[in-house]
Design a protein around this motif. Structure first.
Motif, short mmCIF file in Angstrom:
data_model
loop_
_atom_site.label_atom_id
_atom_site.label_comp_id
_atom_site.label_asym_id
_atom_site.label_seq_id
_atom_site.Cartn_x
_atom_site.Cartn_y
_atom_site.Cartn_z
N PRO A 152 35.74 -106.18 26.39
CA PRO A 152 36.54 -107.50 27.01
C PRO A 152 36.30 -108.66 25.88
O PRO A 152 35.07 -108.78 25.73
N VAL A 156 38.11 -113.18 28.94
CA VAL A 156 38.86 -112.30 29.80
C VAL A 156 38.18 -111.77 31.10
O VAL A 156 37.02 -111.32 30.65
N ALA A 159 39.78 -107.17 32.15
CA ALA A 159 40.66 -106.56 31.14
C ALA A 159 41.51 -105.64 31.76
O ALA A 159 41.28 -104.79 32.75
N ASP A 164 43.32 -107.07 25.68
CA ASP A 164 42.29 -107.86 26.38
C ASP A 164 40.83 -107.22 25.80
O ASP A 164 39.94 -107.88 26.05
N TYR A 165 40.92 -106.35 24.94
CA TYR A 165 39.65 -105.90 24.38
C TYR A 165 39.49 -106.25 22.78
O TYR A 165 40.38 -106.17 22.17
#
Length: 194
Positions: A152, A156, A159, A164-165
């Motif tokens: 993540p 964030v 996630a 988001d990663y």
């Protein structure tokens, strides 16, 4: 070496999660920054992560050799990581296996020199230069597999989607060569260095 160690730890954690193996307690509390598997080769065809990939991560070369049925060959394993899968497959992988073979040949040449009462110690750089000039004959990629992981991004909290990663690919390969051909090349390179 540090990167290799980190790759092995991450792969062991990742593969243990994907294969349902028990995750060590200390990793369960890693927080929201925990690395997860997002995708892998042939996932859309319901393929599982092969056991031999786990063997690479756990440095269990004999188990890997037995699993793949390549007992009659010289075997090298490679694991590389990065954000560009194509680059890993085409360049990083080949560079890593060449380095592994150079390291092994350097040791082999030094052993030959000792057995022949030659006191000249060969440096790995010399072997790498000769290998890159002459190409390694008979080297074959027996197997390869990739896994896409993500951690993540900062900020964030939870996630939910791939964006988001911070992602990276982990690429694993097994290389083989006929042992007799390896020995011939080892002696040829040794003779070129003397």
């Amino acid at each position: 070496m540090k990167n290799f160690f980190l790759i092995c730890i991450n792969l062991a954690l990742i593969v243990s999660c994907a294969t349902g193996a028990k995750v060590p307690e200390e990793n369960k509390n890693a927080g929201s920054r925990k690395t997860v598997i997002l995708d892998w080769q042939n996932k859309d065809e319901d393929a599982e992560i092969p056991q031999w990939v786990t063997y690479i991560a756990q440095s269990e070369k004999n188990a890997l050799i037995k699993e793949l049925g390549i007992e009659d060959y010289k075997v090298w394993t490679v694991s590389v990581s990065g954000d560009n899968l194509e680059n890993l497959e085409l360049f990083e992988d080949v560079a890593a296996v060449t380095e592994e073979i150079s390291r092994e040949m350097t040791l082999g040449i030094n052993e030959l020199n000792i057995s022949n009462n030659t006191l000249k110690k060969v440096e790995m750089l010399s072997v790498q230069e000769l290998i890159s000039e002459s190409q390694i004959r008979g080297l074959q990629k027996a197997n390869s597999f990739w896994i896409k992981t993500g951690t993540p991004k900062k900020g964030v909290k939870k996630a939910k989607k791939e964006s988001d990663y911070k992602t990276q690919f982990n690429y694993y390969s097994v290389w083989i060569m006929d042992p007799a051909l390896y020995e011939i090349q080892l002696k040829n390179i040794s003779n070129q260095i003397k």
